[in-house]
Scaffold this motif. Structure first.
Motif, PDB file in Angstrom:
ATOM      1  N   ALA A  62      13.062  14.598 -14.428  1.00  0.00           N
ATOM      2  CA  ALA A  62      13.125  15.227 -13.110  1.00  0.00           C
ATOM      3  C   ALA A  62      12.642  14.271 -12.023  1.00  0.00           C
ATOM      4  N   ILE A  63      11.593  13.502 -12.317  1.00  0.00           N
ATOM      5  CA  ILE A  63      11.089  12.515 -11.358  1.00  0.00           C
ATOM      6  C   ILE A  63      12.146  11.446 -11.086  1.00  0.00           C
ATOM      7  N   ASN A  64      12.845  11.017 -12.108  1.00  0.00           N
ATOM      8  CA  ASN A  64      13.896  10.019 -11.917  1.00  0.00           C
ATOM      9  C   ASN A  64      15.005  10.539 -11.008  1.00  0.00           C
TER      10      ASN A  64
ATOM     11  N   ALA B  77       0.835  -1.209   0.000  1.00  0.00           N
ATOM     12  CA  ALA B  77       0.000   0.000   0.000  1.00  0.00           C
ATOM     13  C   ALA B  77       0.867   1.255   0.000  1.00  0.00           C
ATOM     14  N   SER B  78       1.959   1.246   0.763  1.00  0.00           N
ATOM     15  CA  SER B  78       2.852   2.408   0.804  1.00  0.00           C
ATOM     16  C   SER B  78       3.546   2.612  -0.535  1.00  0.00           C
ATOM     17  N   GLY B  79       3.989   1.511  -1.139  1.00  0.00           N
ATOM     18  CA  GLY B  79       4.633   1.617  -2.438  1.00  0.00           C
ATOM     19  C   GLY B  79       3.704   2.195  -3.494  1.00  0.00           C
TER      20      GLY B  79
ATOM     21  N   LEU C  36       1.813   6.713  -6.764  1.00  0.00           N
ATOM     22  CA  LEU C  36       0.698   7.554  -7.211  1.00  0.00           C
ATOM     23  C   LEU C  36       1.004   9.036  -6.998  1.00  0.00           C
ATOM     24  N   ALA C  37       1.675   9.357  -5.885  1.00  0.00           N
ATOM     25  CA  ALA C  37       2.034  10.757  -5.618  1.00  0.00           C
ATOM     26  C   ALA C  37       2.983  11.280  -6.699  1.00  0.00           C
ATOM     27  N   PHE C  38       3.960  10.486  -7.076  1.00  0.00           N
ATOM     28  CA  PHE C  38       4.874  10.898  -8.145  1.00  0.00           C
ATOM     29  C   PHE C  38       4.128  11.015  -9.473  1.00  0.00           C
ATOM     30  N   SER C  39       3.153  10.147  -9.698  1.00  0.00           N
ATOM     31  CA  SER C  39       2.357  10.231 -10.930  1.00  0.00           C
ATOM     32  C   SER C  39       1.552  11.523 -10.977  1.00  0.00           C
TER      33      SER C  39
ATOM     34  N   VAL D 126      -2.471   8.297 -16.131  1.00  0.00           N
ATOM     35  CA  VAL D 126      -1.242   8.494 -15.367  1.00  0.00           C
ATOM     36  C   VAL D 126      -1.354   7.836 -13.995  1.00  0.00           C
ATOM     37  N   LEU D 127      -2.544   7.883 -13.386  1.00  0.00           N
ATOM     38  CA  LEU D 127      -2.732   7.243 -12.085  1.00  0.00           C
ATOM     39  C   LEU D 127      -2.671   5.722 -12.195  1.00  0.00           C
ATOM     40  N   VAL D 128      -3.223   5.172 -13.267  1.00  0.00           N
ATOM     41  CA  VAL D 128      -3.103   3.720 -13.491  1.00  0.00           C
ATOM     42  C   VAL D 128      -1.625   3.346 -13.619  1.00  0.00           C
ATOM     43  N   ALA D 129      -0.864   4.182 -14.316  1.00  0.00           N
ATOM     44  CA  ALA D 129       0.568   3.928 -14.450  1.00  0.00           C
ATOM     45  C   ALA D 129       1.255   3.953 -13.090  1.00  0.00           C
ATOM     46  N   GLY D 130       0.900   4.906 -12.256  1.00  0.00           N
ATOM     47  CA  GLY D 130       1.471   4.963 -10.920  1.00  0.00           C
ATOM     48  C   GLY D 130       1.094   3.753 -10.082  1.00  0.00           C
ATOM     49  N   PHE D 131      -0.140   3.304 -10.219  1.00  0.00           N
ATOM     50  CA  PHE D 131      -0.609   2.126  -9.489  1.00  0.00           C
ATOM     51  C   PHE D 131       0.221   0.898  -9.847  1.00  0.00           C
ATOM     52  N   LEU D 132       0.459   0.687 -11.130  1.00  0.00           N
ATOM     53  CA  LEU D 132       1.216  -0.482 -11.573  1.00  0.00           C
ATOM     54  C   LEU D 132       2.694  -0.363 -11.198  1.00  0.00           C
ATOM     55  N   CYS D 133       3.251   0.842 -11.257  1.00  0.00           N
ATOM     56  CA  CYS D 133       4.638   1.031 -10.830  1.00  0.00           C
ATOM     57  C   CYS D 133       4.797   0.741  -9.341  1.00  0.00           C
TER      58      CYS D 133
END
Length: 323
Positions: free
Chosen positions: A97-99, A67-69, A74-77, A209-216
């Protein structure tokens, strides 16, 4: 060890090494199908790995680690979405920049909190996702060919491994059999037409973008508390970029994404196996050759030698609503 045992060992390693690539490539698939290039997959994976390992160590629960991951990813997304969708900034610059931010923050926070050179303390067994033994392993273990493959390749993996393979048909169904998927693909090709139909381009892209963050989040969690037992500084080691290469190699389609990730995972497993070993008539082959093959194959594809790889037409272009 005979050749078949070696093959089974390499195939088992291929599956384990492919999981973070599958999650991350599917994340990029959703984002880029909506027209948002996401170079920041590497950073989100790394940040999720650190958050998952830290939470799992503090709480002793792999589920709270997951859940934390997901939450941190998601915050970075959202940061990437705010920069590239709301403010129409350069998507490549935002991702880079995110990297950098993720690499710096994980190293600094890891050293400040744990004083172990940027890594987190080792996790107990119950704070990790443990291997799952599937039914019938003992019954067919001794069956030629099928038994070893079932016992050592299919069985004995953790829950996130099976979720990664399940995510592929789910992603295909969402993209090609749902209204959301149809609109998502449309907004990546012609956002003006989607806007004309009365559908919010901004909201669609934010959801992608949020789906991408969820999977990451799943990808980073797998690295830290499933494949490993702690966070190690820069443990993503370029897997986000390899996932992007797999995504391009698969031409932004879910099932080919799975096959490309398995291919790249196989090359990584083969490189690990070939360390220090000599090939008859050639000698010792540098492992860097195997590690470079995913990028070489992607360059060959982009050069048009094995077909063309055309991204969504609106990819990387901020949408400005016409008045």
């Amino acid at each position: 060890m005979d050749y078949f045992d070696i093959l089974v060992s390499i195939l088992g390693s291929t599956v384990r090494l492919s999981i973070p690539l599958i999650f991350t490539a599917l994340a990029g698939l959703f984002s880029e199908r909506a027209g948002i290039f996401d170079i920041g997959l590497e950073g989100k994976m790394l940040a999720a790995a650190f958050a998952a390992a830290t939470a799992a160590y503090m709480t002793g629960s792999p589920w709270l680690g997951l859940a934390s991951g997901i939450g941190v990813s998601l915050a970075f997304s959202l940061v990437h979405g705010f920069a590239s969708i709301t403010n129409r900034g350069n998507q490549i610059v935002s991702g880079v920049a995110i990297n950098f931010a993720a690499a710096g923050l994980t190293a600094v926070l890891g050293h400040a909190w744990f004083r172990q050179g940027g890594r987190t303390p080792g996790l107990a067994a119950d704070a990790r996702f443990s291997p799952i033994t599937l039914p019938g392993v003992d019954l067919i273990r001794d069956v030629p060919i099928i038994g070893p493959l079932y016992a050592n390749v299919i069985s004995g993996n953790n829950l996130l491994t099976y979720l990664a393979f399940l995510a592929v048909p789910i992603s295909w169904w969402v993209l090609y059999r749902t209204r959301f998927g149809l609109r998502l693909r449309a907004v990546g090709e012609n956002p003006g037409a989607v806007d004309t139909a009365g559908i919010s381009v901004t909201w669609l892209r934010y959801r992608a973008v949020l789906v991408a963050g969820f999977l990451c989040g799943f990808s980073g969690t797998y690295l830290a508390i499933a494949q490993s037992a702690a966070f190690i500084n820069n443990m993503s080691a370029g897997k986000g970029y390899i996932a992007l290469a797999a995504l391009i190699f698969a031409k932004w389609r879910p099932v080919p994404v799975l096959l490309a990730c398995l291919l790249f995972g196989f090359l990584d497993a083969l490189a690990n196996f070939m360390q220090g070993k000599s090939v008859p008539g050639i000698g010792e082959v540098p492992v860097q050759i195997f590690q470079a093959l995913p990028y070489i194959l992607t360059c060959i594809l982009l050069a048009g030698l094995i077909g063309s790889a055309n991204p969504p037409k609106a990819g990387g272009v901020p949408y400005v609503k016409e008045r």
